[in-house]
Design an enzyme around this catalytic site. Sequence first.
Site, PDB file in Angstrom:
ATOM      1  N   CYS A  95      -7.576   2.133   1.589  1.00 26.64           N
ATOM      2  CA  CYS A  95      -8.680   1.362   1.011  1.00 26.64           C
ATOM      3  C   CYS A  95      -8.231   0.682  -0.282  1.00 26.64           C
ATOM      4  O   CYS A  95      -7.937   1.340  -1.283  1.00 26.64           O
ATOM      5  CB  CYS A  95      -9.866   2.285   0.734  1.00 26.64           C
ATOM      6  SG  CYS A  95     -11.228   1.483  -0.126  1.00 26.64           S
ATOM      7  N   ASP A 100     -10.867  -6.373  -0.256  1.00 28.84           N
ATOM      8  CA  ASP A 100     -10.256  -5.318   0.543  1.00 28.84           C
ATOM      9  C   ASP A 100      -9.767  -5.948   1.852  1.00 28.84           C
ATOM     10  O   ASP A 100     -10.266  -6.991   2.272  1.00 28.84           O
ATOM     11  CB  ASP A 100     -11.271  -4.216   0.839  1.00 28.84           C
ATOM     12  CG  ASP A 100     -10.610  -2.966   1.394  1.00 28.84           C
ATOM     13  OD1 ASP A 100     -10.397  -2.027   0.608  1.00 28.84           O
ATOM     14  OD2 ASP A 100     -10.305  -2.932   2.608  1.00 28.84           O
ATOM     15  N   SER A 157       0.801  -1.235   0.000  1.00 28.10           N
ATOM     16  CA  SER A 157       0.000   0.000   0.000  1.00 28.10           C
ATOM     17  C   SER A 157       0.826   1.273   0.000  1.00 28.10           C
ATOM     18  O   SER A 157       0.265   2.366  -0.130  1.00 28.10           O
ATOM     19  CB  SER A 157      -0.946  -0.010   1.197  1.00 28.10           C
ATOM     20  OG  SER A 157      -1.921  -1.030   1.054  1.00 28.10           O
TER      21      SER A 157
END
Length: 682
Positions: free
Chosen positions: A386, A367, A330
């Site tokens: 997210c 997710d 991420s």
Amino acid sequence: MDANAPPDPALLRFRTRVLAACALVLVGFIALGARLVWLQVFRHVELDEEAVANSTGIVPIVPNRGLIVDRNGILLANNYAAYTLEIKPSEATMPLPALVDEVAKVVPVTARDRRRFQKLLDEGKSVGSIPIRTKLTDEEVARFTAERFRFPGVDINARLFRSYPWGELGSHAIGYIGRINETEKTQMEDWPDDEQANYRGTEYIGKLGVEQSFEKELHGSTGAEQVQTQASGRAVRALASEPATAGNVVKLTLDIKLQKLVEDLYGNRRGAMVAIEPKTGEVLAFVSKPTFDPNLFVDGIDPVSWKELNESPDKPLLNRALHGTYPPGSTYKPYMALIALETHKRRPEQSINDPGYFWFGNHKFRDDKEGGHGVVNMYKSIVASCDTYYYMLAADLGVDTIANYMAGFGFGQPTGIDIAGEARGVLPSTRWKRETYHRREQQKWYAGETISLGIGQGYNSFTILQLASAVATLANDGVRMKPHLVKEVVNEIGRKPRVVPPQEMGRMNVKPENLAFVKHAMEGVNIEGTAAAAFKGAGYTSGGKTGTAQVLELKANEKYHANEIDERHRDHALFIAFAPADNPKIALAMVVENGGFGAAAAAPIARRVFDYMLLGQYPSAEDMAAVQQAQATTPIGTPRTADAAWPPANVGPGAPPAPDDPSLQANLAAARTMTAAFVPRR
């Protein structure tokens, strides 16, 4: 006898022979005289030079290797003088094993010494002299000298040894020196003549890190000594000398105290961190864990120690910061958001509804949050990390658009740092896939492969150095600086420093307001997002982004449970950050291998780094222990000052001397005296 009688033939023959003999002797004396005049008068100068040459030899004087210091002048690599006992196989008069056994009766030779000797013998079959014992005491020197006549081919030499006083600290950046092997000798034959001449007598060169990349600066200029020799070739008296010039002092950009802090915070965990000053590209910390002790290599590493390092599952010799590659997880999302803004694929206020997954074709991309994040705009997509937002964004952007923008940050290409061995990494694109795979069906890019790129997975694979350079570029408003480990080189002659200037590598053609938005969202990560716990109560504002990268690919509908997976197959924990947010002085990227969530395992380390750099605070002992076990977020206990934690007590008796310390200079002078006492054979 009648005077008129004819001469006696026998007498005539005798007289003729006497005259012939006299003439022959006379001719011989004339020839000898002529030869004497020729040699003594006409060839006097030439023969005198040859005579001198037959009784003299030229011995190279190897220079003292240059010192390596950190940005504050703390010594990281120096030299010390010691006697070594060496065997020249070509001059030995008995089998080497028997010779070593006999030597061991006079001077102790350990099993490790024997293994190292055999390894060096195997590696360099034409090497002239191989050490069997190093660092002899004065008593051992005297004992062997008294019995030296018994051991043809064995001699005592004075050597300058390289020393790394802090042991394993910073070993991957500093590197080490080692004995020149046959491959390196062959490579040296292609060097220019002047460089080859400068390495006559040199037996050790840099093998890794700064020691290798700045070999020519550190080596110095070789001198020469003319010595009188015996018929056997042994030098007995020095006649004249041209002194060697010591190598230059190489000053690094590293803050070795910061380096020590980070290595301690990692504890026994594997991973890497690179911290950079965004405006200059200076590398402040360059960490790869686990580390290794470079002192093991100085006088030849023995096979047992080499096997332990080379076969360890933790791979301590792997420079994870430079050569290891990882999916960014991420930490990729801020860059994805910036691309979305630049290409007008998303506006900051534009929102999606995240149900906790994204369907593409027949595949469900989940997710990390069960049930999803609800309504998510761009700010929240970064702060809350997210995945669904970026699955959708990646599908809209396409792989080549992503690759074109990411290349501007330096992803998938060497940064050009000033040490060798940098991996390129993988920035996927349709072109990359065509050039990588050979089978036609493998060369095709499938739309589904793009989805996972949005969250830093899939084919994405980058070095921690690339991640650090990218976040430094982001913090520096899109200006990419070349990372470098050397700050300046101080010339031994005149002590004049040659500063390594900052080098700009490029500027991102992005709108300032888009950069400002992304940086603001990264501030939110550390204030109210996934890294908020680690940065609670910090006396400064910083920006960051946590990341968790999968090591094993999960099957459809399979859930990740760390406790049910082997430790080495668990997710990697990543974190990128910069501080202070309004005028960044430091930017970093890091990975804790198999550490799980970046917020728990990586971000707390970054918090302590920023506290040290911006506030001068060093973690308390209890806080340090908790971070090593990934059991602390906000610092606990009373922080120490940085100076109070230095020098470290677990790497030596105290800090080594500074380059101009009288004790160090005395040591180097002693080495030169020792070398003169034991001039090596011609």
